[in-house]
Enzyme design. Sequence first.
Site, short mmCIF file in Angstrom:
data_model
loop_
_atom_site.label_atom_id
_atom_site.label_comp_id
_atom_site.label_asym_id
_atom_site.label_seq_id
_atom_site.Cartn_x
_atom_site.Cartn_y
_atom_site.Cartn_z
N ALA A 99 0.79 -1.16 0.29
CA ALA A 99 -0.33 0.15 -0.12
C ALA A 99 0.51 1.76 0.05
O ALA A 99 1.75 1.06 0.76
CB ALA A 99 -1.15 -0.14 1.04
N GLU A 123 -0.67 -9.29 -0.60
CA GLU A 123 -2.66 -9.41 -0.47
C GLU A 123 -2.71 -9.36 -1.70
O GLU A 123 -3.59 -10.29 -2.02
CB GLU A 123 -2.78 -8.26 0.27
CG GLU A 123 -2.29 -8.13 2.07
CD GLU A 123 -2.59 -7.91 3.11
OE1 GLU A 123 -2.08 -6.20 2.38
OE2 GLU A 123 -3.13 -7.65 3.93
N1 COA Z 1 4.83 2.90 -0.64
C1 COA Z 1 5.17 4.42 -1.21
N2 COA Z 1 5.95 4.43 -2.08
C2 COA Z 1 7.14 2.93 -1.78
C3 COA Z 1 6.51 2.15 -1.24
C4 COA Z 1 5.56 1.82 -0.86
N3 COA Z 1 5.01 1.58 -0.07
N4 COA Z 1 7.61 1.34 -1.46
C5 COA Z 1 8.60 1.48 -2.09
N5 COA Z 1 8.36 2.93 -2.88
C6 COA Z 1 8.31 4.50 -2.94
C7 COA Z 1 10.08 4.27 -2.08
O1 COA Z 1 9.56 5.54 -1.45
C8 COA Z 1 10.04 4.91 -3.99
O2 COA Z 1 10.34 6.53 -3.36
P1 COA Z 1 10.99 7.37 -3.99
O3 COA Z 1 12.29 7.67 -5.03
O4 COA Z 1 10.37 8.30 -4.52
O5 COA Z 1 11.25 8.24 -2.62
C9 COA Z 1 10.95 4.10 -4.80
O6 COA Z 1 9.92 3.67 -5.04
C10 COA Z 1 11.59 2.98 -5.33
O7 COA Z 1 11.53 2.52 -3.66
P2 COA Z 1 13.43 2.23 -3.32
O8 COA Z 1 13.04 2.13 -1.60
O9 COA Z 1 13.83 3.31 -3.24
O10 COA Z 1 14.26 0.56 -3.69
P3 COA Z 1 14.89 -0.18 -3.29
O11 COA Z 1 15.31 -0.39 -4.46
O12 COA Z 1 15.67 0.68 -2.26
O13 COA Z 1 14.21 -0.62 -1.39
C11 COA Z 1 12.20 -2.01 -1.07
C12 COA Z 1 12.62 -1.54 -2.45
C13 COA Z 1 10.47 -2.73 -1.96
C14 COA Z 1 12.73 -3.02 -0.30
C15 COA Z 1 11.24 -0.43 -0.27
O14 COA Z 1 11.31 0.38 -0.95
C16 COA Z 1 10.48 -1.15 1.02
O15 COA Z 1 10.54 -1.42 1.52
N6 COA Z 1 9.41 -0.54 0.62
C17 COA Z 1 8.15 -0.45 1.31
C18 COA Z 1 7.24 -1.43 1.09
C19 COA Z 1 6.74 -2.18 2.68
O16 COA Z 1 7.00 -1.65 3.59
N7 COA Z 1 4.95 -2.21 1.69
C20 COA Z 1 4.44 -2.44 2.90
C21 COA Z 1 3.81 -1.25 3.19
S1 COA Z 1 2.23 -1.77 3.71
#
Ligand code: COA
Length: 260
Positions: free
Chosen positions: A66, A115
């Site tokens: 999300a 999910e």
């Molecule tokens: N919600 C909003 N934005 C998200 C997102 C999410 N769930 N997951 C990734 N993004 C965005 C990041 O903020 C980033 O945006 P920005 O460049 O504007 O800052 C972009 O997507 C790329 O993500 P980034 O974190 O830079 O990539 P990464 O390769 O370093 O890491 C993940 C990848 C998936 C490990 C990491 O993005 C992450 O942990 N995401 C959240 C996962 C999460 O907790 N999901 C459950 C939500 S309830």
Amino acid sequence: MSLQNLLITEAGGIRTITINRPDQLNALNRDTIAELDQALTEAENDRGVRVLIITGSGPKAFVAGADIKEFAHFSVEEGKMLSAGGHKQLFDHVERLNKPVIAAVNGFALGGGLELAMSCHIRVAGDNARMGLPETSLGVIPGYGGTQRLARLVGKGKALEMIFTAGMIKADEALQWGLVNHVVPQEQLLAKCNELAVTILKNSPSALASAIRAVNAGFEPGANGMQREIEEFGKCFGTADFKEGTSAFMEKRKASFTGA
Ligand code: COA
């Protein structure tokens, strides 16, 4: 409503919906969920669509969850509404669709992403896929069906371990757990999903819809799965597909189903 966050393609009765926010790792914001709701309704009502594939855009993510940026400042009431709205518009909608839905998990499937994959009827993962429910690391719990669907798919112990640790598992481990049906090299992912879809769409659409309803009933609180099976089985005898399927068998020819 124009679809800003989805790409939709179709070939031979197989409609592919690609969530297209690759710069945000296809995170599910409210607009994307509303668009998916609309796309699912359209697919449901289009007799030409026999099987759906849902995937994410880009090489990195199916859906990374999300949209955290959108809900970070929500109140208790807004949080509850976010969850309830998501269930109705997307996750239950996918699970209850009247035609088979395959998730092509092409990378991170985290939180709402996993999910969504779990709401689909079948999951195929690319070998680069990573799956997890990281919500407790954000101070929340999975709110789009994860606490229920993960436990159903992999058992309570493994589900709680994934939720407690907020960790990720790799595709081969997900296969071992029974969380995904198949793992294939990433570059073969859509081909494998299409191959499965082609096999499925040879069969009766009305019987497939009945099968979805009967299997789902086994997991719905208060529903009687066996009773639903009996009803759906009986209903099949009144369909043109049943007449066609049984006639084709006796006439030693291939059935040509219409879904009627
Ligand atoms: N919600 C909003 N934005 C998200 C997102 C999410 N769930 N997951 C990734 N993004 C965005 C990041 O903020 C980033 O945006 P920005 O460049 O504007 O800052 C972009 O997507 C790329 O993500 P980034 O974190 O830079 O990539 P990464 O390769 O370093 O890491 C993940 C990848 C998936 C490990 C990491 O993005 C992450 O942990 N995401 C959240 C996962 C999460 O907790 N999901 C459950 C939500 S309830």
